[in-house]
Design an enzyme around this catalytic site. Structure first.
Site, PDB file in Angstrom:
ATOM      1  N   ARG A 274       4.252 -11.652   2.484  1.00  0.00           N
ATOM      2  CA  ARG A 274       5.129 -10.699   3.179  1.00  0.00           C
ATOM      3  C   ARG A 274       4.913 -10.880   4.687  1.00  0.00           C
ATOM      4  O   ARG A 274       3.923 -10.406   5.245  1.00  0.00           O
ATOM      5  CB  ARG A 274       4.765  -9.281   2.743  1.00  0.00           C
ATOM      6  CG  ARG A 274       5.763  -8.221   3.144  1.00  0.00           C
ATOM      7  CD  ARG A 274       5.177  -6.839   2.877  1.00  0.00           C
ATOM      8  NE  ARG A 274       4.160  -6.506   3.874  1.00  0.00           N
ATOM      9  CZ  ARG A 274       3.049  -5.806   3.622  1.00  0.00           C
ATOM     10  NH1 ARG A 274       2.795  -5.406   2.394  1.00  0.00           N
ATOM     11  NH2 ARG A 274       2.193  -5.538   4.590  1.00  0.00           N
ATOM     12  N   HIS A 278       4.974  -3.761   5.631  1.00  0.00           N
ATOM     13  CA  HIS A 278       5.412  -3.214   4.333  1.00  0.00           C
ATOM     14  C   HIS A 278       6.807  -2.610   4.448  1.00  0.00           C
ATOM     15  O   HIS A 278       7.686  -2.877   3.639  1.00  0.00           O
ATOM     16  CB  HIS A 278       4.410  -2.165   3.865  1.00  0.00           C
ATOM     17  CG  HIS A 278       4.807  -1.447   2.621  1.00  0.00           C
ATOM     18  ND1 HIS A 278       4.890  -2.065   1.390  1.00  0.00           N
ATOM     19  CD2 HIS A 278       5.167  -0.156   2.421  1.00  0.00           C
ATOM     20  CE1 HIS A 278       5.270  -1.193   0.484  1.00  0.00           C
ATOM     21  NE2 HIS A 278       5.456  -0.031   1.079  1.00  0.00           N
ATOM     22  N   TYR A 287      -4.478  -4.110   9.128  1.00  0.00           N
ATOM     23  CA  TYR A 287      -5.185  -4.605   7.941  1.00  0.00           C
ATOM     24  C   TYR A 287      -5.080  -6.116   7.725  1.00  0.00           C
ATOM     25  O   TYR A 287      -5.600  -6.633   6.740  1.00  0.00           O
ATOM     26  CB  TYR A 287      -4.711  -3.880   6.673  1.00  0.00           C
ATOM     27  CG  TYR A 287      -3.214  -3.905   6.416  1.00  0.00           C
ATOM     28  CD1 TYR A 287      -2.613  -4.988   5.786  1.00  0.00           C
ATOM     29  CD2 TYR A 287      -2.405  -2.838   6.801  1.00  0.00           C
ATOM     30  CE1 TYR A 287      -1.250  -5.010   5.550  1.00  0.00           C
ATOM     31  CE2 TYR A 287      -1.034  -2.852   6.572  1.00  0.00           C
ATOM     32  CZ  TYR A 287      -0.468  -3.940   5.943  1.00  0.00           C
ATOM     33  OH  TYR A 287       0.889  -3.956   5.714  1.00  0.00           O
TER      34      TYR A 287
END
Length: 379
Positions: A274, A278, A287
């Site tokens: 990805r 998100h 993160y």
């Protein structure tokens, strides 16, 4: 199991399988290959159909532009949220093109591109994320289930439809898409278990993009791969390079052909990444490192296919420009139509909830109608 001691026995009885016991299914053929299957950059690419390659390329370019345009619409306030599939376009496009017209697609919330590549109007595909309507399209017309926001709940639905089609003798396969985070849900277990027991004609495509929001895969499972989970249910597991659109299309096609001839379900793990956050509400820098993202940018699905096509003389600069121009035309139309304020009917809240309205819904609809009439008279 409770240890039982037969009357008069001095030693506890511990049951063991009878001598004739054998596994219900030989596990060896169900196990995935050690490495993700690839076509592009290998000798197998020479056998790929040029017409299919060019169609896949056009859809990948259009899909990338669709993602960037939809992301821009969130910044302009025209979309409430958008979960981008940038970097995962190969999985989305391959899924759509592997389906026959009679088959069904069961997408997750990140799979708007798969629905669009299947033929759904791009504006209708975004209606749910805009907050305009329940789904935005007729699932039966497009053979595409509603975009599913709860994780993995679409998987049992896919199994149910596939099993019903098999009982009716319909030549239908269901393709259910889910992310790696969805494999941690109970619905995933239940769907795979029922699918295998019933030998339902359904294919599960897991897009392993590395993170369930901010949770890396290593904190979700200790399995060698998500594809290895298939053997526990008695179905084949396949591991494929999720950025190699030709490989994903081929593996999906084989699994769907197997399901169509009565071979039962298959679990496919497509290893991808990805690139974007998100959703537009997420800060991915908290993160993961940018160096990790850049490593995956070098394995971009569009560039991988573009390299193959140019090396084989199937694509030149004019072809690249034509694909980009077609994608830009789609984006301009999407932008124009999304910038128009929709005309919404509040009474649609009560449509398509049940086949027949319940007494509570009728009561609530009457109350809203009265409030709307009173508000209109007051103006």
């Amino acid at each position: 199991m409770t240890v039982q001691e037969p009357p008069g026995a001095a030693v506890a009885y511990r049951p063991t399988p009878p001598p004739a016991w054998t596994p219900r299914t030989d596990p060896a053929p169900l196990l995935p290959d050690p490495e993700p299957y690839r076509v592009l950059g290998t000798d197998a690419a020479a056998g790929a159909d040029p017409e299919l390659l060019l169609r896949l390329y056009g859809e990948l370019v259009r899909g990338r532009r669709y993602n960037t345009q939809a992301t821009a619409l969130t910044r302009q306030g025209r979309l409430a949220v958008y979960p981008s599939s940038t970097g995962q376009e190969a999985c989305e496009v391959a899924a759509a093109l592997a389906l026959e017209e009679r088959d069904w697609l069961f997408p997750s919330y990140r799979d708007t591109l798969a629905a669009v590549a299947r033929g759904l109007d791009p504006v209708q595909a975004l209606a749910l994320l805009r907050g305009d309507w329940h789904t935005g399209y007729d699932p039966r017309e497009h053979r595409t289930a509603p975009l599913c926001t709860p994780l993995a709940t679409q998987l049992p639905h896919a199994v149910g439809l596939a099993h019903a089609a098999r009982l009716k003798g319909d030549d239908v396969v269901a393709l259910a898409m889910v992310g790696d985070g969805g494999t941690s849900e109970g619905d995933f277990h239940e769907a795979l278990n029922f699918a295998a027991v019933w030998r339902a004609p359904v294919v599960f495509l897991v897009q392993n993009n590395g993170f369930a929001i901010s949770v890396p895969l290593a904190k979700q499972t200790a399995a060698p791969s998500l594809a290895h989970k298939a053997v526990g249910y008695g179905m084949p597991g396949r591991l494929v390079d999720g950025n190699d659109v030709v490989a994903v299309h081929q593996v999906l096609g084989e699994a769907m052909a197997r399901a169509r001839r009565g071979g039962g379900p298959t679990l496919i793990e497509a290893v991808t990444y990805r690139i974007e956050a998100h959703t537009n509400a997420d800060d991915a820098t908290r993160y993961r490192a940018e160096s990790e993202v850049e490593t995956w940018r070098a394995h971009d699905p569009i560039k991988l296919l573009e390299r193959e096509l140019t090396e084989r003389g199937l694509l030149d600069e004019s072809g690249i420009r034509a694909a980009a121009d077609a994608a830009e035309t789609m984006a301009a139309d999407l932008r124009e139509r999304m910038n128009a304020d929709p005309v919404l009917d509040p009474m649609d809240l009560f449509a398509h909830v049940y086949a027949g309205q319940t007494s509570q819904l009728r009561e609530q609809a009457a109350q809203l109608r009265a409030e709307l009439d009173a508000a209109g008279e007051a103006q």
